[in-house]
Design a protein around this motif. Sequence first.
Motif, mmCIF file in Angstrom:
data_model
loop_
_atom_site.group_PDB
_atom_site.id
_atom_site.type_symbol
_atom_site.label_atom_id
_atom_site.label_comp_id
_atom_site.label_asym_id
_atom_site.label_seq_id
_atom_site.Cartn_x
_atom_site.Cartn_y
_atom_site.Cartn_z
ATOM 1 N N UNK A 251 -6.182 -27.745 -3.385
ATOM 2 C CA UNK A 251 -7.422 -27.374 -2.720
ATOM 3 C C UNK A 251 -7.311 -26.054 -1.974
ATOM 4 N N UNK A 252 -6.231 -25.848 -1.233
ATOM 5 C CA UNK A 252 -6.083 -24.609 -0.477
ATOM 6 C C UNK A 252 -5.994 -23.405 -1.409
ATOM 7 N N UNK A 253 -5.244 -23.541 -2.497
ATOM 8 C CA UNK A 253 -5.154 -22.445 -3.463
ATOM 9 C C UNK A 253 -6.510 -22.157 -4.093
ATOM 10 N N UNK A 254 -7.288 -23.209 -4.344
ATOM 11 C CA UNK A 254 -8.633 -23.031 -4.914
ATOM 12 C C UNK A 254 -9.531 -22.284 -3.932
ATOM 13 N N UNK A 255 -9.437 -22.634 -2.650
ATOM 14 C CA UNK A 255 -10.206 -21.905 -1.633
ATOM 15 C C UNK A 255 -9.844 -20.426 -1.655
ATOM 16 N N UNK A 256 -8.543 -20.144 -1.664
ATOM 17 C CA UNK A 256 -8.086 -18.755 -1.635
ATOM 18 C C UNK A 256 -8.556 -17.996 -2.880
ATOM 19 N N UNK A 257 -8.513 -18.655 -4.013
ATOM 20 C CA UNK A 257 -8.968 -18.028 -5.254
ATOM 21 C C UNK A 257 -10.449 -17.685 -5.175
ATOM 22 N N UNK A 258 -11.247 -18.643 -4.788
ATOM 23 C CA UNK A 258 -12.698 -18.441 -4.753
ATOM 24 C C UNK A 258 -13.102 -17.368 -3.751
ATOM 25 N N UNK A 259 -12.564 -17.441 -2.554
ATOM 26 C CA UNK A 259 -12.970 -16.500 -1.503
ATOM 27 C C UNK A 259 -12.533 -15.076 -1.830
ATOM 28 N N UNK A 260 -11.345 -14.925 -2.396
ATOM 29 C CA UNK A 260 -10.828 -13.587 -2.655
ATOM 30 C C UNK A 260 -11.357 -12.973 -3.948
ATOM 31 N N UNK A 261 -11.638 -13.797 -4.944
ATOM 32 C CA UNK A 261 -12.190 -13.273 -6.196
ATOM 33 C C UNK A 261 -13.665 -12.921 -6.032
ATOM 34 N N UNK A 262 -14.417 -13.802 -5.382
ATOM 35 C CA UNK A 262 -15.862 -13.569 -5.245
ATOM 36 C C UNK A 262 -16.210 -12.665 -4.069
ATOM 37 N N UNK A 263 -15.304 -12.557 -3.095
ATOM 38 C CA UNK A 263 -15.575 -11.794 -1.860
ATOM 39 C C UNK A 263 -16.835 -12.300 -1.167
ATOM 40 N N UNK B 180 -17.288 -13.923 1.446
ATOM 41 C CA UNK B 180 -17.315 -13.770 2.900
ATOM 42 C C UNK B 180 -16.675 -12.442 3.338
ATOM 43 N N UNK B 181 -16.929 -11.384 2.553
ATOM 44 C CA UNK B 181 -16.315 -10.104 2.904
ATOM 45 C C UNK B 181 -16.908 -9.480 4.162
ATOM 46 N N UNK B 182 -17.965 -10.103 4.695
ATOM 47 C CA UNK B 182 -18.525 -9.632 5.955
ATOM 48 C C UNK B 182 -17.751 -10.147 7.161
ATOM 49 N N UNK B 183 -16.788 -11.031 6.918
ATOM 50 C CA UNK B 183 -16.065 -11.634 8.044
ATOM 51 C C UNK B 183 -14.575 -11.816 7.798
ATOM 52 N N UNK B 184 -14.081 -11.445 6.601
ATOM 53 C CA UNK B 184 -12.653 -11.575 6.338
ATOM 54 C C UNK B 184 -12.215 -10.556 5.299
ATOM 55 N N UNK B 185 -10.930 -10.254 5.277
ATOM 56 C CA UNK B 185 -10.380 -9.336 4.285
ATOM 57 C C UNK B 185 -10.210 -10.086 2.960
ATOM 58 N N UNK B 186 -10.743 -9.542 1.904
ATOM 59 C CA UNK B 186 -10.654 -10.169 0.584
ATOM 60 C C UNK B 186 -9.747 -9.332 -0.315
ATOM 61 N N UNK B 187 -8.778 -9.982 -0.932
ATOM 62 C CA UNK B 187 -7.815 -9.306 -1.794
ATOM 63 C C UNK B 187 -7.925 -9.932 -3.184
ATOM 64 N N UNK B 188 -8.555 -9.233 -4.094
ATOM 65 C CA UNK B 188 -8.820 -9.813 -5.410
ATOM 66 C C UNK B 188 -7.544 -10.257 -6.116
ATOM 67 N N UNK B 189 -6.474 -9.473 -5.991
ATOM 68 C CA UNK B 189 -5.222 -9.820 -6.662
ATOM 69 C C UNK B 189 -4.677 -11.154 -6.153
ATOM 70 N N UNK B 190 -4.853 -11.418 -4.861
ATOM 71 C CA UNK B 190 -4.405 -12.702 -4.323
ATOM 72 C C UNK B 190 -5.284 -13.835 -4.856
ATOM 73 N N UNK B 191 -6.565 -13.546 -5.049
ATOM 74 C CA UNK B 191 -7.450 -14.540 -5.626
ATOM 75 C C UNK B 191 -7.029 -14.898 -7.043
ATOM 76 N N UNK B 192 -6.686 -13.893 -7.829
ATOM 77 C CA UNK B 192 -6.243 -14.125 -9.210
ATOM 78 C C UNK B 192 -4.953 -14.940 -9.229
ATOM 79 N N UNK B 193 -4.019 -14.594 -8.345
ATOM 80 C CA UNK B 193 -2.762 -15.337 -8.259
ATOM 81 C C UNK B 193 -3.015 -16.780 -7.835
ATOM 82 N N UNK B 194 -3.901 -16.974 -6.873
ATOM 83 C CA UNK B 194 -4.209 -18.320 -6.388
ATOM 84 C C UNK B 194 -4.847 -19.159 -7.491
#
Length: 209
Positions: free
Chosen positions: A106-118, A120-134
Amino acid sequence: MKLYEKGPAPSAQRVSLFMAEKGIVIPRVDVDIRGGENITDAFKEISVNGRIPVLELDDGSTLCESIAICRYLDAEFPTDHALFGDCPLSIGQVEMWNRIAEFQGLFSAFQAFRNITSIYDDRERCVEAWGVESKQRVIEFLPVLEKRLAETPYLAGERFSVADITAYVMCGFIENLGIHIDESLPSLVTWQQKLSQRPAFIEASAALG
């Protein structure tokens, strides 16, 4: 007592499914997390982590984090439906598998979704590469669940538990990442279908509309 939540959110779903299984009904307050209601100063006054769900007790004290809320409700509304285990071994197995499903899935899925889709980029740093890895970590975790469920009917053993709730919510959420549970994971498919037919799961799904 009331629960601040956003029904479709995975963390809120975990609590909703737990409550449905235990037959617990309490008032709920919808929180607009997409609009940022959860990051306002007013909300942070009741939520230590600025996230949903949050359980507010009658004395004004609050609890956040899904499993912490479930543990409180389990103790406050005791029944014979032991979702955290009913003996030392089963308690340990439930805790173990819930954490595995939570941290590796579940945590990895959260990280993937938030970082790939960005989203919540208005409130957190989004790193697409980390999303892909997650996302890849989620994909590689699914065979772990498949192997376990080929050996035992439920994640923590012979009885349904909160660990199943966590894994079930994860399996539904990863559809948002284009990851599908299919015939290559037959035991996982059977387990997912079995859980979806539980009266509590049907009830909770109907409540989401």
